[in-house]
Design an enzyme around this catalytic site. Structure first.
Site: not given
Ligand code: CO8
Length: 258
Positions: A66, A109, A112, A132
């Site tokens: 992300a 992300g 993911e 993260e």
């Protein structure tokens, strides 16, 4: 086809190809990029001419997570009010089979997003991780759940707690990826695999995806019950009649819904 600024979306035969295209940021997944990915995937999903979707990045990075710079100053309340990251839940609801073709970094992300796809074909240079915790957060796009279901508690816990990155060979051995291929042939391989799926009946392929996904959400008894309902529904399609007739007549099936 809609013009996007952070991705490329094109149709090749019956396969919809989404290419993340933010090279300066190693395809970091900004909110705007997530919306573009969802819009492209939804457009392919409702297009009867598209039977499978491939999502890919560059050879250097599928996606490095992300967008850290975008979210660094956000408050908890702001994220709650904006329902930050819900775009990814919507992507998981796309019913057309979706393959992630992953080369290079698939971190946070990025890992993911790859797991939101139905399966991953990895290049030999792929690197998967949920780092993260090094940023003072935890996975937020489903990683703590999907990684654990994919590779089991021990490895998932180690990766989420240490941020350790897993190479392609280990990812294959752990069951995170379906197959590892040379980076040079990744896209070709993923597109060929997608074309095989796109050659099937689209409603039946969607039904198959729904059935396999139910294994994540339900008990064995519930899952088998749903599977039985779904296979009965296949018998309501012309494509079931055609597929079985073609077998009997020793010819290739000509599915109507592809
Ligand atoms: N976000 C924003 N920018 C990024 C990101 C990212 N995730 N990753 C890389 N970039 C940018 C870099 O800042 C750099 O930009 P610039 O040139 O302007 O400085 C450019 O991409 C190139 O990156 P590097 O120079 O770092 O390239 P390297 O080859 O040296 O390193 C790495 C590559 C190892 C991938 C490194 O970039 C890295 O560690 N990136 C971050 C990986 C990471 O931590 N990802 C997880 C992010 S958090 C997340 O995904 C989920 C958070 C859940 C929050 C829940 C909220 C609801």
């Amino acid at each position: 086809m809609t013009a996007y600024s952070l991705i490329l979306a094109e149709q090749r035969g019956r396969v919809g190809l989404i290419t993340l295209n933010r090279p300066d940021a190693l395809n970091a997944l900004s909110d705007a990029m997530g919306r573009e990915i969802l819009a492209a995937a939804r457009a392919f999903d409702v297009d009867p001419g598209v039977g499978a979707i491939v999502i890919t990045g560059s050879t250097r990075a599928f996606a490095a997570g992300a967008d850290i710079k975008e979210m660094a100053q956000k408050s908890s309340v702001e994220m709650y009010q904006l329902d930050w990251f819900s775009v990814w839940d919507s992507l998981a609801k796309v019913r057309t089979p979706m393959i992630a073709a992953v080369a290079g970094h698939a971190l946070g992300g990025g890992c993911e997003l790859a797991m939101i796809a139905d399966f991953i074909i990895a290049a030999d240079n792929a690197k998967f991780g949920q780092p993260e915790i090094k940023l003072g957060v935890i996975p937020g796009m489903g990683g703590s759940q999907r990684l654990t279901r994919a590779i089991g508690k021990a490895k998932a816990m180690e990766m989420v707690l240490t941020g350790r990155v897993m190479g392609a060979a280990e990812a294959e051995q752990a069951g995170l990826v379906a197959r590892v291929v040379p980076v040079e042939s990744l896209l070709e391989d993923a597109m060929a695999t997608a074309a095989v799926i796109a050659g099937m009946s689209k409603p039946v392929a969607m039904t198959a995806k729904e059935a396999v996904n139910a294994a994540y959400e339900s008990t064995l008894t519930e899952g088998v019950r749903l599977e039985r309902r779904l296979i009965f529904s296949c018998f309501a399609t012309e494509d079931q009649k055609e597929g079985m007739a073609a077998f009997t007549e020793k010819r290739a099936a000509e599915f109507k819904h592809r």
